[in-house]
Design a protein around this motif. Structure first.
Motif, mmCIF file in Angstrom:
data_model
loop_
_atom_site.group_PDB
_atom_site.id
_atom_site.type_symbol
_atom_site.label_atom_id
_atom_site.label_comp_id
_atom_site.label_asym_id
_atom_site.label_seq_id
_atom_site.Cartn_x
_atom_site.Cartn_y
_atom_site.Cartn_z
ATOM 1 N N ALA A 144 78.548 59.852 78.003
ATOM 2 C CA ALA A 144 77.126 59.915 78.736
ATOM 3 C C ALA A 144 76.192 60.208 78.659
ATOM 4 C CB ALA A 144 77.971 60.089 80.318
ATOM 5 N N VAL A 145 76.208 61.035 78.227
ATOM 6 C CA VAL A 145 74.392 62.216 77.892
ATOM 7 C C VAL A 145 73.660 61.349 76.892
ATOM 8 C CG1 VAL A 145 73.618 64.367 77.379
ATOM 9 C CG2 VAL A 145 75.321 64.038 79.066
ATOM 10 N N LYS A 146 74.997 61.104 75.388
ATOM 11 C CA LYS A 146 74.274 60.514 74.464
ATOM 12 C C LYS A 146 74.002 59.194 74.044
ATOM 13 C CE LYS A 146 75.008 62.707 71.838
ATOM 14 N NZ LYS A 146 73.856 63.797 69.896
ATOM 15 N N ASP A 147 75.093 58.493 75.550
ATOM 16 C CA ASP A 147 74.955 56.908 75.417
ATOM 17 C C ASP A 147 74.561 56.315 76.377
ATOM 18 O OD1 ASP A 147 76.546 55.800 73.468
ATOM 19 O OD2 ASP A 147 78.521 55.833 74.632
ATOM 20 N N GLY A 148 72.990 57.775 76.920
ATOM 21 C CA GLY A 148 71.991 57.759 78.435
ATOM 22 C C GLY A 148 72.931 55.934 79.504
ATOM 23 N N LYS A 149 72.230 55.059 79.255
ATOM 24 C CA LYS A 149 71.483 53.896 80.281
ATOM 25 C C LYS A 149 72.807 52.931 79.581
ATOM 26 C CE LYS A 149 66.769 53.698 80.697
ATOM 27 N NZ LYS A 149 65.040 52.677 80.295
ATOM 28 N N LEU A 150 73.509 52.930 78.854
ATOM 29 C CA LEU A 150 74.728 52.386 78.794
ATOM 30 C C LEU A 150 75.704 52.531 79.315
ATOM 31 C CD1 LEU A 150 74.599 51.119 74.921
ATOM 32 C CD2 LEU A 150 73.913 50.193 76.284
ATOM 33 N N ALA A 151 75.738 53.982 79.680
ATOM 34 C CA ALA A 151 77.108 54.709 81.078
ATOM 35 C C ALA A 151 76.539 54.126 81.741
ATOM 36 C CB ALA A 151 76.990 55.850 80.310
ATOM 37 N N ARG A 152 75.657 53.596 82.380
ATOM 38 C CA ARG A 152 75.170 53.868 83.864
ATOM 39 C C ARG A 152 76.295 52.489 84.247
ATOM 40 N NH1 ARG A 152 69.106 53.965 84.056
ATOM 41 N NH2 ARG A 152 68.889 56.557 83.228
ATOM 42 N N ASN A 153 76.979 51.374 83.910
ATOM 43 C CA ASN A 153 77.664 50.461 84.416
ATOM 44 C C ASN A 153 79.182 51.032 84.457
ATOM 45 O OD1 ASN A 153 79.500 48.493 83.805
ATOM 46 N ND2 ASN A 153 77.193 47.266 83.705
ATOM 47 N N LYS A 154 79.907 50.460 85.521
ATOM 48 C CA LYS A 154 81.311 50.603 85.747
ATOM 49 C C LYS A 154 81.825 50.299 84.695
ATOM 50 C CE LYS A 154 80.792 50.250 90.885
ATOM 51 N NZ LYS A 154 81.421 49.146 91.871
ATOM 52 N N GLN A 155 81.594 49.895 83.487
ATOM 53 C CA GLN A 155 82.443 48.796 82.661
ATOM 54 C C GLN A 155 82.811 50.065 81.094
ATOM 55 O OE1 GLN A 155 84.537 46.823 84.323
ATOM 56 N NE2 GLN A 155 84.928 46.304 81.927
ATOM 57 N N TYR A 156 81.493 50.465 81.842
ATOM 58 C CA TYR A 156 81.530 52.021 80.313
ATOM 59 C C TYR A 156 82.998 52.866 80.200
ATOM 60 C CZ TYR A 156 79.791 56.006 78.078
ATOM 61 O OH TYR A 156 79.753 56.546 76.635
ATOM 62 N N SER A 157 83.571 52.945 80.881
ATOM 63 C CA SER A 157 84.458 54.090 80.843
ATOM 64 C C SER A 157 85.297 53.268 80.758
ATOM 65 C CB SER A 157 84.033 55.384 82.662
ATOM 66 O OG SER A 157 84.705 54.223 83.308
ATOM 67 N N ARG A 158 85.404 51.601 81.195
ATOM 68 C CA ARG A 158 86.709 51.336 81.362
ATOM 69 C C ARG A 158 87.023 50.139 79.634
ATOM 70 N NH1 ARG A 158 85.344 49.010 87.533
ATOM 71 N NH2 ARG A 158 85.917 50.927 88.883
ATOM 72 N N PHE A 159 85.787 50.348 78.994
ATOM 73 C CA PHE A 159 85.987 49.256 78.039
ATOM 74 C C PHE A 159 86.805 49.217 77.326
ATOM 75 C CE2 PHE A 159 82.644 51.439 76.106
ATOM 76 C CZ PHE A 159 82.828 50.625 74.790
ATOM 77 N N GLU A 160 88.280 48.544 76.055
ATOM 78 C CA GLU A 160 88.696 49.193 75.316
ATOM 79 C C GLU A 160 87.551 49.363 73.916
ATOM 80 O OE1 GLU A 160 91.956 49.670 75.629
ATOM 81 O OE2 GLU A 160 90.743 49.840 77.298
ATOM 82 N N ARG A 161 88.043 50.275 73.326
ATOM 83 C CA ARG A 161 87.903 51.137 72.601
ATOM 84 C C ARG A 161 88.256 51.035 71.563
ATOM 85 N NH1 ARG A 161 83.224 55.036 73.899
ATOM 86 N NH2 ARG A 161 82.375 54.669 75.585
#
Length: 328
Positions: A144-161
């Motif tokens: 989240a630190v490295k991804d900055g603003k992109l990590a603020r959305n709830k989907q950030y932790s949920r999207f399939e990588r």
């Protein structure tokens, strides 16, 4: 776009092989760090990255950002021993997350792939799933630190990588093979099916050992009940047991069947002294079959037939080939 990280990693490793900054015997960590260090949102062994390869993972980051995520000083240049070994930075196309791929390393002196000690290899994993596997959210906090603003959305932790595995067999010998392997190569049945069948097998073994006979009808009812045990995040989480002073937690581990090992004799096309990118066919891969050889003429492109999961496309570089610079 879902395979952009693996393609970039493959191309940059080839560049480094050409320059001689690495060779097929170099540490796999060095392969990744020298190729894509600035594009990573997580490195597990950040201390070694700095000490051995001169790469400072935290360079340019504000100390307040780290403090806000609860990342203590002692964690900055340590080996966290978490899953995965590397995580690419996430990207966004419109409202859709792309990239953010996982890279897990598997190194072996023999012909078998080293065991997966923390999780079952799959095609996709989310950060939420990674946190449960690890039993903490350190990887998510650092990413989240490295991804900055992109990590603020709830989907950030949920999207399939996408999950990719950088594997090497016969390390240090003339038989060495190295491949970036799509997680689809290992996930030949849905992981949900794999989990409950595992528990069913354990039950059958105990019944056999204790010479307990149960009707097939009862077994079918048990199987139906176990078929709901499909969520690895629940299976791997700590369990509260009444009156117990400990919280048991199952750690999922896996060994690769020879037919699921692209470096085994089942796939003679994957030759010794070679570096490969192995992907499941898709419109993106079909397009790549035309584009990548045009930019790197030294690679060969062919298909192998997975004994349990159909066709996979291989982009192969052989050690004796003369590399050219990959043009992005």
């Amino acid at each position: 776009m879902s395979m952009i990280d693996a393609i970039q990693l493959f191309a940059e490793i080839l560049n480094n092989l050409k320059k001689g900054s690495i060779n097929l015997d170099s540490p796999l960590e060095e392969f990744v760090i020298r190729a894509c260090g600035n594009d990573l949102a997580y490195i597990d062994n950040r201390g070694e990255a700095k000490q051995k390869y001169g790469f400072d993972f935290w360079l340019g980051l504000d100390g307040d950002q780290l403090k806000a995520q609860g990342i203590e000083k002692r964690l900055l240049y340590s080996e966290s021993q978490q899953f995965p070994d590397f995580l690419f930075k996430a990207k966004k196309t419109g409202e859709k997350y792309v990239g953010g791929s996982l890279i897990e390393l598997k190194d072996s002196k023999g012909g078998s792939i080293a065991s997966f000690n923390s999780t079952v290899p799959t095609k996709y994993k989310s950060l939420e799933e990674i946190d449960v596997i690890n039993g903490n959210n350190l990887v998510s906090r650092i990413a989240a630190v490295k991804d900055g603003k992109l990590a603020r959305n709830k989907q950030y932790s949920r999207f399939e990588r996408r999950c990719f595995y950088l594997i090497r067999t016969h390390k240090g010998s003339e038989k060495v093979k190295i491949s970036i392997v799509d997680g689809s190569f290992f996930e030949t049945v849905p992981k949900e099916h794999l989990f409950y069948q595992m528990f069913l097998n354990v039950l059958r073994k105990h019944l056999e050992k204790n010479q307990v006979k149960i009707s097939e009808e009862t077994i079918k009812k048990v199987e139906e009940a176990l078929s709901h045990v499909t969520d690895q995040t629940i299976i791997a989480s700590s369990q509260m047991i009444e009156k117990a002073s400990v919280k048991p937690r199952l750690r999922i581990m896996a060994e690769v069947h020879p037919e699921g090992n692209p470096h085994s004799t089942f796939y003679p096309e994957i030759t010794e002294d070679s570096f490969n990118l192995i992907l499941q066919p898709s419109p993106e891969t079909i397009k790549l079959k035309k584009e990548l050889p045009a930019q790197i003429p030294e690679i060969e492109v062919f298909s192998i037939h997975h004994k349990r999961n159909g066709e996979h496309i291989v982009f192969q570089f052989k050690k004796n080939a003369q590399l050219t610079r990959f043009v992005q």
